[in-house]
Design an enzyme around this catalytic site. Structure first.
Site, PDB file in Angstrom:
ATOM      1  N   GLU A  99       9.728   1.566  10.541  1.00 39.36           N
ATOM      2  CA  GLU A  99      10.762   2.596  10.390  1.00 39.36           C
ATOM      3  C   GLU A  99      10.060   3.945  10.484  1.00 39.36           C
ATOM      4  OE1 GLU A  99      13.346   2.478   6.936  1.00 39.36           O
ATOM      5  OE2 GLU A  99      14.223   4.389   7.547  1.00 39.36           O
ATOM      6  N   LYS A 155       0.873  -1.189   0.000  1.00 36.72           N
ATOM      7  CA  LYS A 155       0.000   0.000   0.000  1.00 36.72           C
ATOM      8  C   LYS A 155       0.899   1.226   0.000  1.00 36.72           C
ATOM      9  CE  LYS A 155      -1.719   3.061   2.159  1.00 36.72           C
ATOM     10  NZ  LYS A 155      -1.718   4.487   1.702  1.00 36.72           N
ATOM     11  N   GLU A 207      10.676  16.304  14.632  1.00 34.34           N
ATOM     12  CA  GLU A 207      11.084  16.077  13.241  1.00 34.34           C
ATOM     13  C   GLU A 207      10.350  17.093  12.377  1.00 34.34           C
ATOM     14  OE1 GLU A 207       9.568  12.526  11.058  1.00 34.34           O
ATOM     15  OE2 GLU A 207      11.674  12.188  10.587  1.00 34.34           O
ATOM     16  N   CYS A 267      13.929  10.605   6.514  1.00 31.55           N
ATOM     17  CA  CYS A 267      13.915  10.186   7.923  1.00 31.55           C
ATOM     18  C   CYS A 267      15.314  10.227   8.518  1.00 31.55           C
ATOM     19  CB  CYS A 267      13.273   8.814   8.068  1.00 31.55           C
ATOM     20  SG  CYS A 267      14.055   7.557   7.062  1.00 31.55           S
TER      21      CYS A 267
HETATM   22  O1  TXE Z   1       2.890  10.123   7.173  1.00 36.64           O
HETATM   23  P1  TXE Z   1       1.943   8.885   7.450  1.00 36.64           P
HETATM   24  P2  TXE Z   1       2.459  11.550   6.624  1.00 36.64           P
HETATM   25  C1  TXE Z   1       6.922  11.720   9.115  1.00 36.64           C
HETATM   26  C2  TXE Z   1       7.315  13.154   8.806  1.00 36.64           C
HETATM   27  C3  TXE Z   1       6.060  13.741   8.264  1.00 36.64           C
HETATM   28  C4  TXE Z   1       5.018  13.020   9.073  1.00 36.64           C
HETATM   29  C5  TXE Z   1       3.653  12.964   8.462  1.00 36.64           C
HETATM   30  O2  TXE Z   1       7.640  13.802  10.017  1.00 36.64           O
HETATM   31  O3  TXE Z   1       5.958  15.124   8.486  1.00 36.64           O
HETATM   32  O4  TXE Z   1       5.525  11.717   9.210  1.00 36.64           O
HETATM   33  O5  TXE Z   1       3.697  12.411   7.138  1.00 36.64           O
HETATM   34  C6  TXE Z   1      -0.185   5.343   5.605  1.00 36.64           C
HETATM   35  N1  TXE Z   1      -3.023   2.883   9.122  1.00 36.64           N
HETATM   36  N2  TXE Z   1       7.299  10.781   8.073  1.00 36.64           N
HETATM   37  O6  TXE Z   1       1.237  12.095   7.265  1.00 36.64           O
HETATM   38  O7  TXE Z   1       0.535   9.352   7.627  1.00 36.64           O
HETATM   39  C7  TXE Z   1      -0.178   6.428   4.556  1.00 36.64           C
HETATM   40  O8  TXE Z   1      -1.233   6.234   3.628  1.00 36.64           O
HETATM   41  C8  TXE Z   1      -2.154   2.403   8.225  1.00 36.64           C
HETATM   42  C9  TXE Z   1       8.506  10.042   8.317  1.00 36.64           C
HETATM   43  O9  TXE Z   1       2.403  11.434   5.172  1.00 36.64           O
HETATM   44  O10 TXE Z   1       2.585   8.123   8.532  1.00 36.64           O
HETATM   45  C10 TXE Z   1       1.208   6.224   3.958  1.00 36.64           C
HETATM   46  O11 TXE Z   1       1.161   5.121   3.043  1.00 36.64           O
HETATM   47  N3  TXE Z   1      -1.481   3.180   7.358  1.00 36.64           N
HETATM   48  C11 TXE Z   1       8.641   8.893   7.396  1.00 36.64           C
HETATM   49  C12 TXE Z   1       2.055   5.863   5.175  1.00 36.64           C
HETATM   50  O12 TXE Z   1       1.128   5.404   6.147  1.00 36.64           O
HETATM   51  C13 TXE Z   1      -1.677   4.504   7.400  1.00 36.64           C
HETATM   52  C14 TXE Z   1       8.150   9.058   6.014  1.00 36.64           C
HETATM   53  C15 TXE Z   1       2.848   7.012   5.773  1.00 36.64           C
HETATM   54  O13 TXE Z   1       1.985   8.089   6.058  1.00 36.64           O
HETATM   55  C16 TXE Z   1      -2.580   5.075   8.328  1.00 36.64           C
HETATM   56  C17 TXE Z   1       6.925   9.814   5.933  1.00 36.64           C
HETATM   57  C18 TXE Z   1      -3.267   4.206   9.210  1.00 36.64           C
HETATM   58  N4  TXE Z   1      -4.121   4.655  10.136  1.00 36.64           N
HETATM   59  C19 TXE Z   1       6.574  10.661   6.935  1.00 36.64           C
HETATM   60  N5  TXE Z   1      -2.559   6.418   8.156  1.00 36.64           N
HETATM   61  C20 TXE Z   1       9.969   8.197   7.400  1.00 36.64           C
HETATM   62  N6  TXE Z   1      10.226   7.382   8.411  1.00 36.64           N
HETATM   63  O14 TXE Z   1      10.750   8.343   6.463  1.00 36.64           O
HETATM   64  C21 TXE Z   1      -1.681   6.682   7.162  1.00 36.64           C
HETATM   65  N7  TXE Z   1      -1.158   5.526   6.698  1.00 36.64           N
END
Ligand code: TXE
Length: 500
Positions: free
Chosen positions: A264, A188, A396, A298
């Site tokens: 991660e 996904k 972050e 990250c």
């Molecule tokens: O991340 P999300 P977002 C951090 C970074 C950023 C913040 C928010 O600080 O500002 O996260 O980003 C899926 N159940 N990172 O809002 O929501 C979503 O569809 C299952 C760090 O975009 O965590 C996407 O595929 N899945 C990071 C994935 O989770 C769910 C990289 C990541 O989205 C879900 C990205 C749920 N309830 C953001 N809700 C890194 N470690 O590199 C969302 N998703």
């Protein structure tokens, strides 16, 4: 579907992508789609299927059947390696196409996406070797009556949830390793960067991966991602994203079938510069560490801890480097900092820049938003006088924003590096090997760089300490992560009877 592209020009129409289930591309059951606008150009670039629970159920059933009938896990490592190697070749053949759609959806510079895609082919090649070499242990010293074998078996159906900052790279840091282990997948991708995940599924099929082994569903995290995390037929979730959603994933696993989890999550990664470092080298590294992928990384080096004695000299060198960064159209080969991928993330970065000033930090370089004809861009920003109680020191930000704090000795540098809930990565810049080793032993981080930053490749594992996550991806650990261990006890002499 239009496959025509010229990587220097914008597409004339949005390219349509279905979902990939049981070896074929099809629309979501509802027929719903969402349109993705390029964050750099404000034009529609892709049309992505909007899945719901019923699509997830079909995809999981396909992956479940493909795992249970052993069409993949029952093959030899050699056969699995063959498919992975062919896929590596296809990725190289279609490198420009993958890089193009990745850049259009994510806003990252095309020169960078090309490099990332080439690195992804490497991942497949490396993992093909792991498919062949994966093995367990034997125990021949248990006495003449018993022989023991420890085997590694694939975990089963893996739900793979990926973010928008490195859509293809993060996918390929996992998929070949998962497939090498014999597991099947329901992926996904982020709802804003789904295209290249579908392209990978297509290439895997072309390389001979059996139907149902790699499935892709697209749509929102709260619907599709959550459904995958809560699904009773999924055995493991590999999640990369925010710490907040990571908590949801843990809860969903606990509330259902105790899925194995690989996580991660975020990072607030220190770059520690000692006075004895090659300061010009370090300045270039710190600039790269904070600006790479517009800081949406990250492992971004977002905190500079610098020895007080050289702070002014070092900051002058760093600012001179940052003056020269090229921010702008990601389709231009010269661009180094592309667009911010989502408008929500753009707002988050700008509000932290505002907050930093309100908290009393000194904005000493840059201003934030860069004006362009279209899209959303943020240039490099430096905050000095950042103290540990400030939010910009702790949170972050996920943008090209560097927080600077001076230190006076090695112990203070180590304490400050560890003064965070995260533990994803750290870099140290020094010519003193004893100092470097002392710091590397004591800093809590899954990845540690010495006189370099953001280096890596398929051989070296990645993952985090503390609240940056669970488990490791890539390297030989990357395949082991997707296995479970079974100990087999074999009697080699007749057992002494318990009831005579
Ligand atoms: O991340 P999300 P977002 C951090 C970074 C950023 C913040 C928010 O600080 O500002 O996260 O980003 C899926 N159940 N990172 O809002 O929501 C979503 O569809 C299952 C760090 O975009 O965590 C996407 O595929 N899945 C990071 C994935 O989770 C769910 C990289 C990541 O989205 C879900 C990205 C749920 N309830 C953001 N809700 C890194 N470690 O590199 C969302 N998703």
């Amino acid at each position: 579907m239009t496959n025509k592209f010229d990587i220097t020009r914008l597409p004339e129409t949005a390219r349509n992508f279905g979902v990939y289930i049981d070896g074929e591309m099809r629309p979501a059951l509802s027929g719903n789609t969402t349109t993705r606008q390029s964050p750099a150009h404000d034009i529609a670039v892709t049309e992505i299927a909007k899945c719901a629970q019923d699509d997830v159920d079909i995809a999981v059933a396909s992956a479940r059947l493909a795992f249970d009938d052993r069409r993949w896990s029952g093959q030899s490592g050699g056969v699995r390696a063959g498919v992975l190697l062919k896929t590596a070749g296809l990725i190289r053949e279609r490198l420009e196409e993958i890089a193009y759609w990745e850049t259009l959806e994510s806003g990252k510079p095309i020169s960078q996406t090309k490099g990332e895609v080439a690195g992804c082919a490497d991942m497949f090649e490396y993992a093909s070797g792991l498919a062949r070499s994966l093995h367990g242990d034997s125990h021949n010293n248990l006495g003449d009556g018993l022989f023991g074998i420890v085997t590694r078996e694939p975990v089963g159906v893996v739900g793979l949830i990926t973010p928008w900052n490195f859509p293809f790279l993060i996918l390929c840091e996992r998929v070949p390793y998962i497939l090498a282990s014999g597991c099947t997948i329901v992926a996904k991708p982020s709802e804003v960067t789904s295209a290249t995940t579908i392209l990978l599924a297509e290439m895997l099929s072309e390389a001979g991966l059996p139907k149902g082994v790699m499935n892709v569903v697209t749509g929102s995290g709260s619907t599709v991602g959550q459904a995958l995390c809560a699904h009773e037929s999924v055995d493991m979730i590999s999640f990369t994203g925010s710490t907040a959603v990571g908590r949801n994933v843990i809860r969903a696993s606990g509330d259902t079938n105790f899925k194995k989890l690989g996580l991660e999550l975020g990072g607030k990664n220190p770059q520690i510069v000692f006075a004895d470092a090659d300061l010009l080298d370090a300045a270039d590294g710190v600039a790269f560490g904070m600006c790479f992928n517009a800081g949406q990384c990250c492992v971004s080096g977002s905190r500079l801890l610098v020895e007080r004695a050289v702070m002014s000299e070092f900051l002058a060198l760093l600012k001179a480097k940052l003056e020269k960064t090229v921010v702008g159209d990601p389709l231009d080969a010269k661009t180094q900092i592309g667009a911010i991928t989502t408008s929500a993330q753009n707002q988050t970065i700008l509000s932290y820049i505002q907050k930093g000033q309100e908290e009393g930090a000194q904005l000493s370089f840059g201003c934030g938003a860069v004006k362009t004809d279209a899209g959303q861009f943020v240039g490099p920003v430096i905050f000095e006088n950042v103290t540990p109680e400030m939010e910009i020191y702790k949170d972050e930000i996920f943008g090209p924003v560097l927080c600077v704090t001076p230190f006076d000795d090695v112990d203070e540098a180590i304490a400050m590096a560890n003064d965070t809930k995260y533990g994803l990565a750290a870099s140290v810049w020094s010519k003193d090997i004893e100092k470097v080793l002392r710091v590397s032993r004591r800093v809590q981080a899954g990845r540690f760089w010495v006189n370099t930053t953001l280096a890596g490749g398929p051989e070296l594992p990645l993952g985090g300490f503390k609240q940056s996550g669970w488990g490791r991806e890539a390297g030989k650990y990357g395949v082991e992560e997707y296995t479970q261990i079974k100990s087999v006890h074999i009697a080699t002499e007749t057992r002494e009877h318990w009831i005579p």
